[in-house]
Design a protein around this motif. Structure first.
Motif, PDB file in Angstrom:
ATOM      1  N   LYS A 172       2.283  16.685  16.274  1.00 49.65           N
ATOM      2  CA  LYS A 172       3.298  17.636  15.826  1.00 49.65           C
ATOM      3  C   LYS A 172       2.770  18.548  14.723  1.00 49.65           C
ATOM      4  O   LYS A 172       3.517  19.309  14.127  1.00 49.65           O
ATOM      5  CB  LYS A 172       4.523  16.882  15.291  1.00 49.65           C
ATOM      6  N   GLY A 173       1.517  18.362  14.346  1.00 49.37           N
ATOM      7  CA  GLY A 173       0.926  19.246  13.349  1.00 49.37           C
ATOM      8  C   GLY A 173       1.319  18.935  11.934  1.00 49.37           C
ATOM      9  O   GLY A 173       1.325  19.786  11.052  1.00 49.37           O
ATOM     10  N   ILE A 174       1.656  17.738  11.705  1.00 45.96           N
ATOM     11  CA  ILE A 174       2.012  17.360  10.337  1.00 45.96           C
ATOM     12  C   ILE A 174       0.784  16.777   9.668  1.00 45.96           C
ATOM     13  O   ILE A 174       0.152  15.861  10.217  1.00 45.96           O
ATOM     14  CB  ILE A 174       3.149  16.317  10.350  1.00 45.96           C
ATOM     15  N   SER A 175       0.432  17.275   8.470  1.00 42.13           N
ATOM     16  CA  SER A 175      -0.755  16.742   7.819  1.00 42.13           C
ATOM     17  C   SER A 175      -0.495  16.362   6.367  1.00 42.13           C
ATOM     18  O   SER A 175      -1.314  15.729   5.732  1.00 42.13           O
ATOM     19  CB  SER A 175      -1.894  17.775   7.892  1.00 42.13           C
ATOM     20  N   ARG A 176       0.615  16.810   5.784  1.00 41.27           N
ATOM     21  CA  ARG A 176       0.915  16.435   4.405  1.00 41.27           C
ATOM     22  C   ARG A 176       2.207  15.607   4.407  1.00 41.27           C
ATOM     23  O   ARG A 176       3.251  16.091   4.797  1.00 41.27           O
ATOM     24  CB  ARG A 176       1.122  17.687   3.549  1.00 41.27           C
ATOM     25  N   ILE A 177       2.069  14.404   3.983  1.00 40.21           N
ATOM     26  CA  ILE A 177       3.272  13.561   4.015  1.00 40.21           C
ATOM     27  C   ILE A 177       3.532  12.944   2.645  1.00 40.21           C
ATOM     28  O   ILE A 177       2.628  12.797   1.820  1.00 40.21           O
ATOM     29  CB  ILE A 177       3.149  12.421   5.055  1.00 40.21           C
ATOM     30  N   GLY A 178       4.786  12.642   2.431  1.00 36.95           N
ATOM     31  CA  GLY A 178       5.158  11.840   1.264  1.00 36.95           C
ATOM     32  C   GLY A 178       5.584  10.473   1.765  1.00 36.95           C
ATOM     33  O   GLY A 178       6.303  10.381   2.757  1.00 36.95           O
ATOM     34  N   ILE A 179       5.084   9.446   1.116  1.00 33.90           N
ATOM     35  CA  ILE A 179       5.486   8.116   1.589  1.00 33.90           C
ATOM     36  C   ILE A 179       6.309   7.425   0.512  1.00 33.90           C
ATOM     37  O   ILE A 179       6.147   7.663  -0.690  1.00 33.90           O
ATOM     38  CB  ILE A 179       4.270   7.251   1.963  1.00 33.90           C
ATOM     39  N   MET A 180       7.243   6.652   0.946  1.00 34.76           N
ATOM     40  CA  MET A 180       7.999   5.803   0.011  1.00 34.76           C
ATOM     41  C   MET A 180       8.087   4.413   0.613  1.00 34.76           C
ATOM     42  O   MET A 180       8.469   4.239   1.770  1.00 34.76           O
ATOM     43  CB  MET A 180       9.382   6.394  -0.272  1.00 34.76           C
ATOM     44  N   THR A 181       7.688   3.436  -0.204  1.00 33.01           N
ATOM     45  CA  THR A 181       7.617   2.074   0.326  1.00 33.01           C
ATOM     46  C   THR A 181       8.369   1.137  -0.597  1.00 33.01           C
ATOM     47  O   THR A 181       8.450   1.361  -1.805  1.00 33.01           O
ATOM     48  CB  THR A 181       6.158   1.615   0.413  1.00 33.01           C
ATOM     49  N   VAL A 182       8.898   0.136   0.023  1.00 37.99           N
ATOM     50  CA  VAL A 182       9.622  -0.853  -0.781  1.00 37.99           C
ATOM     51  C   VAL A 182       8.610  -1.822  -1.384  1.00 37.99           C
ATOM     52  O   VAL A 182       7.577  -2.099  -0.778  1.00 37.99           O
ATOM     53  CB  VAL A 182      10.670  -1.584   0.084  1.00 37.99           C
ATOM     54  N   SER A 183       8.898  -2.262  -2.602  1.00 37.74           N
ATOM     55  CA  SER A 183       7.912  -3.121  -3.260  1.00 37.74           C
ATOM     56  C   SER A 183       8.149  -4.588  -2.921  1.00 37.74           C
ATOM     57  O   SER A 183       8.435  -5.402  -3.776  1.00 37.74           O
ATOM     58  CB  SER A 183       7.937  -2.895  -4.769  1.00 37.74           C
ATOM     59  N   ASP A 184       8.070  -4.890  -1.654  1.00 38.87           N
ATOM     60  CA  ASP A 184       7.969  -6.288  -1.257  1.00 38.87           C
ATOM     61  C   ASP A 184       6.796  -6.402  -0.297  1.00 38.87           C
ATOM     62  O   ASP A 184       6.071  -5.433  -0.089  1.00 38.87           O
ATOM     63  CB  ASP A 184       9.289  -6.789  -0.647  1.00 38.87           C
ATOM     64  N   LEU A 195      -1.989   4.384   3.448  1.00 39.12           N
ATOM     65  CA  LEU A 195      -3.004   5.029   2.624  1.00 39.12           C
ATOM     66  C   LEU A 195      -4.390   4.886   3.247  1.00 39.12           C
ATOM     67  O   LEU A 195      -5.189   5.802   3.243  1.00 39.12           O
ATOM     68  CB  LEU A 195      -2.987   4.426   1.211  1.00 39.12           C
ATOM     69  N   ARG A 196      -4.650   3.714   3.794  1.00 36.98           N
ATOM     70  CA  ARG A 196      -5.967   3.407   4.318  1.00 36.98           C
ATOM     71  C   ARG A 196      -6.290   4.275   5.543  1.00 36.98           C
ATOM     72  O   ARG A 196      -7.392   4.800   5.658  1.00 36.98           O
ATOM     73  CB  ARG A 196      -6.042   1.926   4.706  1.00 36.98           C
ATOM     74  N   LEU A 197      -5.289   4.414   6.410  1.00 41.85           N
ATOM     75  CA  LEU A 197      -5.553   5.098   7.674  1.00 41.85           C
ATOM     76  C   LEU A 197      -5.399   6.606   7.590  1.00 41.85           C
ATOM     77  O   LEU A 197      -5.743   7.321   8.524  1.00 41.85           O
ATOM     78  CB  LEU A 197      -4.632   4.543   8.771  1.00 41.85           C
ATOM     79  N   ALA A 198      -4.817   7.094   6.468  1.00 38.59           N
ATOM     80  CA  ALA A 198      -4.480   8.516   6.390  1.00 38.59           C
ATOM     81  C   ALA A 198      -5.697   9.385   6.667  1.00 38.59           C
ATOM     82  O   ALA A 198      -5.661  10.285   7.516  1.00 38.59           O
ATOM     83  CB  ALA A 198      -3.889   8.830   5.022  1.00 38.59           C
ATOM     84  N   GLN A 199      -6.761   9.048   5.950  1.00 37.68           N
ATOM     85  CA  GLN A 199      -7.942   9.885   6.087  1.00 37.68           C
ATOM     86  C   GLN A 199      -8.451   9.922   7.532  1.00 37.68           C
ATOM     87  O   GLN A 199      -8.751  10.978   8.071  1.00 37.68           O
ATOM     88  CB  GLN A 199      -9.042   9.359   5.168  1.00 37.68           C
ATOM     89  N   GLU A 200      -8.478   8.744   8.096  1.00 36.95           N
ATOM     90  CA  GLU A 200      -8.961   8.583   9.461  1.00 36.95           C
ATOM     91  C   GLU A 200      -8.229   9.537  10.413  1.00 36.95           C
ATOM     92  O   GLU A 200      -8.816  10.065  11.343  1.00 36.95           O
ATOM     93  CB  GLU A 200      -8.734   7.128   9.871  1.00 36.95           C
ATOM     94  N   TYR A 201      -6.964   9.761  10.153  1.00 39.20           N
ATOM     95  CA  TYR A 201      -6.163  10.617  11.019  1.00 39.20           C
ATOM     96  C   TYR A 201      -6.036  12.029  10.451  1.00 39.20           C
ATOM     97  O   TYR A 201      -5.252  12.825  10.927  1.00 39.20           O
ATOM     98  CB  TYR A 201      -4.759  10.017  11.231  1.00 39.20           C
ATOM     99  N   GLY A 202      -6.726  12.293   9.354  1.00 34.85           N
ATOM    100  CA  GLY A 202      -6.677  13.634   8.769  1.00 34.85           C
ATOM    101  C   GLY A 202      -5.336  13.958   8.133  1.00 34.85           C
ATOM    102  O   GLY A 202      -4.847  15.069   8.228  1.00 34.85           O
ATOM    103  N   ILE A 203      -4.796  13.009   7.510  1.00 34.02           N
ATOM    104  CA  ILE A 203      -3.479  13.214   6.892  1.00 34.02           C
ATOM    105  C   ILE A 203      -3.589  13.009   5.387  1.00 34.02           C
ATOM    106  O   ILE A 203      -4.317  12.123   4.922  1.00 34.02           O
ATOM    107  CB  ILE A 203      -2.437  12.265   7.520  1.00 34.02           C
ATOM    108  N   THR A 204      -2.917  13.874   4.632  1.00 31.95           N
ATOM    109  CA  THR A 204      -2.936  13.742   3.177  1.00 31.95           C
ATOM    110  C   THR A 204      -1.603  13.167   2.702  1.00 31.95           C
ATOM    111  O   THR A 204      -0.539  13.656   3.078  1.00 31.95           O
ATOM    112  CB  THR A 204      -3.110  15.115   2.508  1.00 31.95           C
ATOM    113  N   VAL A 205      -1.715  12.160   1.842  1.00 32.73           N
ATOM    114  CA  VAL A 205      -0.495  11.607   1.244  1.00 32.73           C
ATOM    115  C   VAL A 205      -0.291  12.317  -0.081  1.00 32.73           C
ATOM    116  O   VAL A 205      -1.054  12.148  -1.026  1.00 32.73           O
ATOM    117  CB  VAL A 205      -0.632  10.094   1.033  1.00 32.73           C
ATOM    118  N   VAL A 206       0.745  13.171  -0.137  1.00 31.29           N
ATOM    119  CA  VAL A 206       0.932  13.962  -1.354  1.00 31.29           C
ATOM    120  C   VAL A 206       1.924  13.318  -2.309  1.00 31.29           C
ATOM    121  O   VAL A 206       2.031  13.719  -3.453  1.00 31.29           O
ATOM    122  CB  VAL A 206       1.392  15.394  -1.020  1.00 31.29           C
TER     123      VAL A 206
END
Lengths: 393, 324, 275, 439, 300, 243
Positions: A172-184, A195-206
């Motif tokens: 879908k052409g999305i490359s900049r994402i914001g992630i929110m995760t629960v702390s459990d 975070l680990r796979l982002a680079q592999e898929y060419g995605i930036t976590v902003v």
């Protein structure tokens, strides 16, 4: 000294009640008579923080045992399910597994529900050489495989989920994402993979936000992501916060920034709770959740629909992917028992070599290197449409 | 020590030593040894807490935090840096002591609800740190692959071995605490509890003693944490959350604050109640647990051990008007 | 303990312009007074005159807002109570502040705290020096119980004693710190006549041992019988001081205790806004 | 003579509800005991002996019964001031009891005691019918004895006109009575009759006098005597009771119903006991009067054994007073003899007689009544040492004895020498006192 | 990042903070009502909030009551729970120490939580917003109508409480009990009844808070503890027993959390709020609005 | 009207009242005086129901009210003006008065009228009616405390140390008020350290010393009494002989 006086007047019968209770407690539960039943041990988080996972797991497991026994058991042996609640507590889980192993002498254990609790007991499975089929997701449960010879898991690994999601984003052409995760444990593991796979898929976590499992308000996190210029939001949580994320996302009018949920959102219950707000939410989901949407020729369709009908008839509630884990682990255990009988070592070997086992969450292909047996292809990308799942294009 | 005092202690020691052998032949309760290992670990925490609450009169809702500090210190030092567990243990204790001292000096000036709130806040903060410092603690997913314990080069593996190891620690802590209590220091602590003003007027440096015993309880909790780490070989922050602090307090209260035996008995009792006996009540388990606590708090607020002692000695005692 | 500047003929306690303010209320307004060694000094005054406040200032429970307090030649007005106790001052409390669940003997043993050393580790490990010290504490405590006549009750919980005995025990505990100055805050409060007499006798014996006693008390029979000197406080200020006979006949004192002489008929009509 | 209705002096007290009275008694008793325990070494010692702490042990009036009696000897032994409960500077008057013991019993009064005393005697006078319109002639002795001044202050308090004539000189008394128009006479009963006799001798017509009341006290007397006094002096004669150790006159007084003396129960606690066993007597039963003061400050006494025998009159009195009544004093329970209002202890007479000749004679006191007048006779058995053939020497000896005894007790006795062995004996002991007054 | 966005975010955080802060404030006020009259800290206060939400769901869904009626019914039901707590638990433990009171209320909270779990199961529940309609976007700030409801309900409660305490005889009597219990008894105020009332009132307020937030946050059986903790923090921060202090401290905590999540670290937002609380305790132990003397006299 | 018989009360574990008996008749002012620590306050607290006596009895109008709760005592018509005023400092003057009438809370008109009458009587309170009671001066607070007690319409008033901590002029004022309250037909038990002032206006008086009554009598008569001084200053118990 009101207490003292009270104690005096209630003294006699309270003492009697106390002793009766103590005696009752000393007689351990679950000692059942029967002709050499096959035992299956189970530890689920029926109460506590992960109870919404453990509850359907427990129900599913109990339902399956009923079904099997109604059909005469396995090889003429009735199946006995010995199930403990770990209350989502690692210590209790550890004790429960020990009890299953030492007292109940089960040849195979299914569960625990959560990654944390699973990790707390993998050592026991190794030490006592009892196969354990975890229902939790973390890859650490089965890796490194050298020190996890006795441990299997049926939940898809987070890396599969993330992979499926990132694939879709890329498409879908999305490359900049914001992630929110629960702390459990669930969120932490998801975050790691995201975070680990982002680079592999060419995605930036902003944006990388976290929140507590009991938080009541996620607008701050969402606002921050909104400000971060991300193209999409990924929320990785399970439980009420998954719903809160959807509602907050909708309230903040962030429709322009698609919301991806983890598979933790994969419950009809959450869809209901989210109401209209969930429209358009995307998530990778195991097929168990989308059985009716599958083409009829799909190999999983039959088992999923059977499970769905039986479960929903029995409990008047929709099935969930968690129940599916229990189904998978339970049926794997049953298959092993059927094939090799109640011998832990044989069961382990059988499981390790199981191929093309059609389960709720996919088609399992175990190997000595892979104690999970699933891949990201066992997932479907799903979008919420009119309060129901639909396969995403 | 006269016979009357000595006999119960001897009986207790004998019972504890024989416990694994007593339960082993009975399948239904053979795993009680495991439960007792955990009970023993918790006992270390509650013995310190009992000194703090029952004798020095200060509440702490942060014991799980010190428990966690010890546990994570051991886990990180052994897992990440390859320390010997026996070296990591005192290091963890030292860390816990240092933290306890830093927190204790300002916190112990507070009283009652305020002190409860301060320790509680501190405990929650530690829990959050454990959750958030993923680099070090592994965050909520926890830490795995923590080495086990070896004694004299032999890995402690069996439950029975763990049982003796842990309860040796408990015995040492009990003896140490008992000696402290029956010394100048212990009297000073009890004096602080019963009449702080008067204790101070008698020359007891109240603030310093409160901190000392707080540090001591933190050290014990930390040791317990280290043992826990190496026993379970896996850690998640959820084992060190507020609920656990509350549970430790409940163990002490149910057993009886004014007695070290109370801490031990309360801990063993609640560990069994919580992990074993209440399973028969299934879904009602929580209700029964709450009910037991409520009953103890209402009917025997002095705790089970003190209550039993009072029952036994009531006949001997002259009942004189007591100060409220 | 004694500082070199201090000679035995100096007053044991010197108060210089001691002020104490609580919020807007001034409880002590510049007390200037000296207590010589070896006497029984009473402090009396009507309710709210500041007696207990003064005692608390001397013993370090409160720190005066202004002024100096010298004890045995040392400034103590900013010292915490336990430091002052170590210097040789001990006290009892208006409302008995024993350690009720500890035994009578243990209560007195706590009094020895300030004269002993061993710490947490020594106690826990039960070192030899600690055991030796414990034994000495026990001996001393028993000696003090003998002195006040409570030896028989040594093993009862202190809270089980009748009030009269509790008050005596509190004194024994205070004596166990080897004080040069003993402050007694209403030791006769709540005692019956006979107990009060016994108390007076005990205070006499304490004085004979060379301990200076400061007594705050309402029981005037006791005060007038055993005091060497009396200080009368009134609204936070010294009103009079002297030997009992002077105090008894001092018209200002009588006035302070009995109030004004007046007739209600003189009472003005309600004064609007002037109260 | 009809019973006039006369005002009650302090009706709110004298006609007090019994319940209220008991409350008042309790309050006052507690205060008294607290004070004596604190201030009087004698009582403190006594109370401690029986482990009695007033604050703890006196919760109702009946608890008084636990306390020991106080005897006349106790008071004598405390001579002079040891039983005072206040410092002497607060004592404004001191009286002594009549009597013959070595140490007289000394009684002190504070200002407030005097005020109360006046009030109480005023009550007694008022109940006897006296009002502020009366002219009252007091023939009791003024002096260390408490009788004269006691009545005097009460009469003043009452507002009557007081004639403090004191004792003796009967003719002058009669003259004053005539000239000053005395309406009320205060005297011993025997003296009232002496006055009547004397009037007869002098030819004074009692009817011409203004006299209406005779208020008699000071010695045991009888109903016949009352009748005689009333008939001969045309008065209403009432009895009243007082005792110095307790206060003096004013302890109890008869009202015009003449059915017994109202005991001033708001100021004194009344007990009548068996003198032998100390047991409490039933109403109507004869016993020894025991009094506890409730308001006395300078000289409170607790359970004082008066030695006077009387009984509690059962029932209530129509006069409206609610205080219980005691009967007239019917005698003494110890060896004290009351003659002419003077307490005489026969043993002491022996002491005096011994002084005369250096040897204790065998003797017996005999009380006789000659005409209206009581007489004290001392019968002495003659021995060789006491026998003188010279009549003069014999007379000198007897005179000396009479003089000494008279000096000591204030009554002039008749000395009668009798033959050896002729005195009435009990076993081999001579009975020390024979009362022949009623013969 | 352009300044408009920054401003909008700021407002958004503030709004979120105030919304949740208002709930903390209500919970804190609940603590204070009971504390004032009895000096007891009721650790079951958080459970009242949870019960309020769940009862409202029950009355709305199972009984089909309109939302407002469900609101009131839930409040009444929880008030009844408060009554039970006082009448059957607290009253039986009158002489207990502060510590055993803490234990007793914790035990009761465990019972409530367990009971709720049995009755409602472990699933979260939702309520529809009191008024329909989605959120309103205003200058880049999204405002949920329900958030306004929360603020409104909090405001109404604060106003009603103020009126109750200022105007009604019983309100004044409760204040009088708080001010001086001995004197209150002397003028004939049945202090025991007032204690009773205080428990009901604080339970009712907790319930109102619970009902109001359920449409925003969902509600499930184990939500109480955390809300209770935060509310307790607000109560202590504001000075135990201080209504106004509780209101301000609650809002402060909410804002601190929200801004911390927004600008510092969302994971540490609870920690930041707690650190603030600790600092306040260490350096101003009587709370922001409490009196020093009062704090010095607290028993343990 | 009120009869106290051999009352023993412990204050904590202090035996504060040791067999105290006293009575108050209708329409009297009875003063209870004594130095501090004598047990006066314990006595009124026992009467008012704040303390439970261990032994002895309290009768009011022939009814045994020993150990009744304070609420019940107020309802029987006994109101206590406690030592140190004990007004509700954080409530307004009006609210304080309203609380005084708590037992009449359902008779609003009556409360209104009573309040008006009291405010009429104490104009200074009227001026401050909206102020918080804690901001009043000592004398005003005392008037408020008395007024609050009056709002309960008591027939019997217990006044505990009304003059404590007040300036002499204000004390006069307060005593004039007390005297007037009696003249209006109320019965008053007045506890005072200020013996002279109290005895001036009292019909009768009791002197307490260390938990006991050591003297009782008529008010003015006690005034000059040396025993009163003794109770305060401990004169003379040992040296009864000095002149």
């Amino acid at each position: 000294m009101v207490g003292g006086r009270l104690a005096q007047c209630v003294g006699r019968w309270s003492r009697i009640v106390l002793w009766v209770c103590v005696l009752a407690l000393m007689v351990p539960a679950g000692v059942l008579a029967g002709g050499e039943p096959y035992k299956i041990g189970a530890v689920f988080s029926v109460t506590g923080g992960a109870s919404f996972l453990g509850e359907p797991e427990k129900r599913t497991a109990e339902m399956i045992v009923e079904q099997v026994n109604a059909q005469g058991g396995i090889n003429g042996h009735p199946v006995e399910l010995i199930l403990y609640d770990d209350e989502t507590d690692a210590t209790k889980c550890n004790l429960a597994v020990k009890k299953l192993i030492k007292r109940d002498k089960v040849p195979v254990i299914i569960g625990p529900t959560t990654s944390g609790n699973s990790l707390a007991v993998v050592g026991l499975a190794e030490d006592f050489k009892i196969p354990l089929i975890s229902c939790a997701a973390s890859y650490k449960i089965v890796e490194p495989v050298e020190s996890r010879r006795w441990v299997f898991k049926v939940a898809g690994s987070d890396k599969h989920v993330v992979g499926k999601m990132y694939d879709y984003m890329k498409a879908k052409g999305i490359s900049r994402i914001g992630i929110m995760t629960v702390s459990d444990g669930f969120g932490a593991s998801g975050r790691e993979e995201l975070l680990r796979l982002a680079q592999e898929y060419g995605i930036t976590v902003v944006a990388d936000e976290r929140y507590g499992p009991k938080d009541t308000d996620l607008t701050a996190q969402l606002t921050k992501i909104r400000e971060s210029g991300a193209q999409a939001v990924v929320n990785w949580s399970v439980g009420p916060t998954a719903v809160l994320a959807v509602k907050g996302w909708r309230d903040l009018k962030m429709e322009g920034m698609p919301l991806f949920q983890s598979h933790g959102f994969g419950s009809k219950k959450y869809l209901e709770l989210s109401g209209d707000a969930a429209e358009g939410v995307l998530l990778p989901l195991a097929r168990v959740n989308v059985g009716p949407l599958l083409p009829d020729d799909h190999p999983q369709k039959k088992v999923i629909m059977e499970y769905k009908q039986a479960y929903e008839a029995k409990y008047q509630e929709p099935i969930s992917s968690f129940g599916g884990h229990a189904w998978d682990s339970m049926h794997l255990a049953l298959a092993a028992l059927k094939a090799v009988g109640p011998d832990p070592a044989k069961i382990r070997d059988f499981l390790e070599n199981t191929k093309n086992f059609v389960g709720q969450h996919g088609i399992f292909n175990f190997s000595p290197q892979d104690h999970n047996g699933l891949s990201k292809d066992d997932l479907e990308m799903v979008v919420v449409k009119k309060g129901d799942w639909a396969l995403a294009q | 020590m006269n016979l009357r005092k000595f006999a119960p202690v001897a009986a207790f020691v004998a019972f504890m030593a024989a416990f694994p052998w007593m339960v082993a032949p009975f399948d239904a309760i053979s795993h009680y040894t495991d439960v007792m290992v955990f009970a023993g670990i918790f006992c270390l925490v509650t013995i310190g807490l009992s000194l703090l609450m029952g004798f020095a009169g200060q509440i702490s809702l942060a014991q799980a935090a010190f428990f966690g500090i010890g546990a994570y210190a051991s886990a990180i030092l052994t897992g990440r840096f390859g320390w010997n567990p026996w070296a990591a243990m005192p290091a963890g204790a030292a860390a816990a002591a240092a933290v306890a001292w830093i927190v204790g000096v300002p916190a112990l000036r507070l009283k009652g609800h305020y002190l409860a709130m301060a320790t509680l806040g501190f405990g929650v903060i530690v829990h959050i740190v454990l959750n958030e410092e993923v680099e070090w603690t592994g965050g909520p997913s926890g830490m795995v692959d923590i080495p086990g314990l070896s004694v004299a080069g032999v890995r402690v593996l069996s439950e029975t071995a763990w049982y003796y190891l842990v309860w040796t620690f408990v015995a040492a802590a009990l003896i140490f605490s008992y000696h402290v209590l029956h010394s100048r220091v212990g009297r000073a602590l009890r004096a602080i509890h019963e009449a702080e003003k008067a204790a101070e007027a008698m020359g007891v440096p109240v603030a310093s003693y409160k901190v000392q015993v707080f540090v001591y309880s933190a050290v014990l909790a930390s040791l317990a944490g280290s043992l826990y780490t190496h026993y379970v070989t896996f850690l998640t922050p959820s084992s060190f959350d507020l609920m656990w602090s509350v549970r430790f307090v409940l163990m002490v209260v149910v057993g009886g604050m004014q007695s070290l035996w109370g801490a031990v008995l309360g801990t063993v009792f609640l560990t069994f109640v919580g992990n074993e006996w209440l399973h028969v009540f299934a879904d009602f388990e929580v209700l029964v647990y709450g009910g037991i606590l409520l009953a103890v708090a209402l009917l025997v607020p002095q705790g089970l051990v003190v209550w039993m002692q009072e029952k036994l000695s009531r006949r001997r005692e002259t009942l004189l008007p007591r100060s409220e | 303990m004694t500082s070199p500047r201090f000679s035995s003929s100096d007053p044991i306690l010197i108060l210089q312009d001691v002020h104490m303010q609580f919020g807007g209320v001034t409880a002590l307004k510049g007390i200037r007074y000296q207590v010589p060694r070896g006497i029984v000094q009473s402090i009396i005054g009507p309710n709210g005159a500041g007696k207990t406040t003064l005692l608390n200032c001397i013993s370090g429970v409160l720190h005066p807002t202004e002024g100096r307090i010298s004890f045995l030649g040392r400034r103590v007005e900013r010292e915490p109570p336990h430091r002052i106790a170590a210097l040789g001052m001990s006290r009892t409390f208006q409302h008995v502040a024993l350690f009720p669940q500890m035994s009578v003997l243990e209560n007195v043993m706590v009094g020895r705290h300030v004269r002993t050393r061993s710490g947490f580790w020594a106690a826990g490990l039960r070192t030899r020096s600690m055991r030796r010290e414990e034994a000495a504490i026990g001996r001393d405590a028993r000696a003090w119980l003998d002195f006040v006549g409570l030896a028989d009750a040594a093993h009862l919980p202190a809270g089980a004693l009748p009030l009269g005995k509790q008050k005596i025990l509190e004194i024994a505990r205070a004596l166990a710190t080897d004080p040069a100055l003993l402050l007694l805050d209403e030791p006769a409060g709540g005692l019956n006549t006979r107990e009060t007499e016994e108390l007076g006798e005990l205070i006499g014996r304490i004085k004979e041992r060379g301990t200076t006693v400061i007594l705050v008390e309402h029981d005037m029979n006791l005060v007038m019988t055993i005091s060497d000197r009396i200080l009368v406080l009134y609204y936070g200020q010294p009103l009079a001081s002297g030997v009992p006979d002077e105090i008894k006949e001092n018209p200002e004192v009588i006035q302070a205790y009995l109030g004004d002489e007046w007739t209600p008929d003189e009472g003005a009509p309600i004064m609007n806004g002037q109260l | 003579m009809t019973v006039e209705s006369r005002p009650i002096w302090e009706p709110e007290k004298e006609c007090m509800d019994r319940g209220e009275l008991e409350q008042l008694q309790l309050e006052r008793l507690q205060a008294t005991l607290n004070r004596v325990y604190r201030n009087v070494a004698f009582y403190r010692k006594r109370f401690r002996e029986i482990d009695f702490v007033p604050e703890d042990d006196l919760t109702e009036l009946a608890d008084l019964k636990r306390l020991p009696f106080t005897t006349r000897d106790d008071v004598s032994n405390s001579y002079p001031y040891d039983m005072f409960a206040v410092p002497l500077r607060e004592v404004v008057r001191v009286h002594t009891s009549s009597g013959t013991s070595v140490n007289p019993r000394v009684v002190g009064y504070t200002k407030r005691d005097l005020k109360n005393w006046a009030q109480l005697t005023a009550r007694v006078l008022a109940s006897a019918g006296v009002t502020h319109d009366d002219v009252i002639q007091i023939t009791f002795a003024y002096g260390l004895l408490s009788g004269g001044l006691g009545i005097h202050y009460g009469a003043e308090r009452l507002g009557a006109s007081v004639l403090p004539t004191s004792v003796g000189r009967t003719e002058r008394q009669i003259k004053i009575m005539q000239d000053f128009r005395t309406t009320a006479l205060v005297s011993t009963p025997s003296y009232a009759l002496i006055i009547a006799d004397r009037m007869e001798e002098l030819g004074v017509d009692p009817k011409q006098l203004s006299l209406r009341f005779a208020i008699c006290a000071g010695e045991p007397w009888t109903e016949e005597m009352r009748r005689e006094i009333e008939e001969r002096l045309f008065v209403t004669a009432t009895d009243n009771y007082g005792i110095s150790e307790v206060m003096g006159p004013g302890v109890a007084g008869e009202c015009l119903e003449k059915t017994g003396m109202h005991f001033q129960e708001d100021h004194f606690l009344l007990e009548v006991i068996d003198p032998e066993t100390g047991r409490e007597c039933e109403p109507g039963e004869l016993g020894e009067l025991v009094i506890t003061t409730l308001t006395k400050e300078a000289f409170p006494v607790i359970r004082y054994r008066t030695g006077d025998l009387c009984r509690i009159v059962p029932g209530t009195c129509p006069c409206g007073r609610t205080f219980r009544r005691i009967s007239r004093i019917e005698g003494r329970c110890d060896n004290v003899v009351v003659i002419k209002g003077v307490n005489i202890i026969p043993e002491r007479i022996g002491d005096i007689l011994e002084q005369v000749k250096g040897e204790r004679p065998v003797y017996q006191l005999v009380a006789t009544r000659r005409g209206r007048l009581d007489q004290l006779e001392i019968w002495i058995e003659i021995t060789e040492r006491l026998f003188f053939d010279k009549m003069r020497e014999q007379r000198t000896l007897v005179d000396e004895m009479r003089q000494k005894v008279a000096n000591f007790i204030g009554i002039v006795p008749r000395i009668k020498l009798v033959e050896r062995g002729s005195l009435e004996r009990e076993g081999d002991r001579v009975i020390p006192f024979v009362d022949r007054r009623s013969e | 990042m352009e300044s408009a966005g920054f401003g909008a975010a700021w407002l958004q955080y503030a709004l979120g903070g105030i919304t949740i802060g208002a709930i903390y404030a209500l919970v804190a006020i609940g603590y204070n009502i009971i504390y004032n009259v009895t000096e007891i800290i009721n650790f079951a206060q958080g459970e009242f909030v949870m019960l309020g939400g769940l009862f409202a769901v029950f009355f709305y869904e199972a009984c089909g009551l309109p939302i407002l009626a469900a609101f009131l019914a839930a409040v009444a039901a929880v008030a009844l729970t408060g009554l039970v707590l006082e009448r059957y638990v607290i009253r039986n433990a009158r002489q207990a120490t502060v510590l055993s009171m803490i234990i007793i209320t914790i035990a009761f909270s465990i019972l409530l939580k367990g009971g709720a779990m049995l009755a409602w199961g472990k699933d979260p529940y939702r309520l529809p917003p009191f008024t329909g309609g989605g959120s309103i976007l205003w200058n880049g700030v999204a405002v949920q109508p329900q958030a306004l409801w929360v603020l409104g309900v909090s405001g109404i409660i604060v106003v009603c409480l103020t009126l109750f305490f200022r105007r009604s005889v019983y309100g004044k009597a409760m204040l009088a009990c708080a001010d001086n219990p001995a004197a209150a008894r002397l003028v004939g105020i049945p202090v025991r009844t007032m204690i009773f009332l205080s428990f009901m009132l604080s339970a009712a307020i907790g319930a109102a808070a619970g009902v109001s937030i359920t449409p925003i946050t969902l509600m499930e059986y184990d939500r109480g503890a955390l809300l209770g903790l935060k509310g307790f923090g607000a109560a202590v921060l504001g000075g135990l027993g201080q209504f106004f202090g509780a209101l301000v401290a609650g809002l402060l905590l909410g804002l601190a959390e929200s801004f911390c999540a927004g600008y510092v670290s969302s994971g540490y937002k609870d920690a930041v709020a707690l650190v603030l609380l600790l600092l306040a305790l260490f350096f101003k132990p009587e709370g922001l609005f409490g009196s020093k003397e009062a704090a010095g006299l607290k028993r343990f | 009207m009120l009869t106290v018989r051999s009352l023993h009360t412990y204050y904590g574990n202090i035996h504060a009242l040791k067999g105290v008996s006293l009575h108050v008749r209708s329409g009297e002012i009875v003063a209870l005086i004594g130095a501090n620590g004598a047990g006066k306050t314990t006595l009124v607290h026992s009467i008012a129901g704040l303390l439970r006596p261990q032994k002895g009895s309290i009768l009011y109008k022939e009814e045994d009210i020993t150990g009744l709760a304070p609420e019940a005592v107020v309802e029987r018509g006994i109101a206590l003006v406690p030592e140190g005023r004990q007004i509700f400092a954080t409530l307004s003057v009006e609210a304080n008065l309203e609380m005084g009438a708590f037992i009449h809370r359902n008779r609003r008109d009556q409360v209104r009228r009573d309040m008006d009458a009291l405010l009429e009587r104490f104009p200074i309170l009227r001026e401050r009616r909206r102020q918080l009671a804690g901001t009043l001066s000592g004398g005003e607070q005392q008037m408020l405390a008395i007024s609050r007690a009056l709002m309960a319409r008591p027939e019997f008033l217990l006044l505990d140390e009304p003059s404590m901590g007040l300036a002499p002029l204000v004390i006069r004022e307060i005593f004039a008020i007390i005297r007037r309250l009696r003249d209006e037909g109320r019965t008053i038990l007045l506890i005072e350290q200020n013996a002279r002032a109290a005895l001036q206006i009292a019909d009768r008086g009791y002197v307490m010393e260390t938990g006991k009554v050591v003297l009782q009598g008529e008010g003015r008569e006690l005034l000059a009494h040396r025993e009163v001084q003794r109770a305060y200053l401990g004169k003379g118990s040992k040296e009864i002989w000095d002149a």
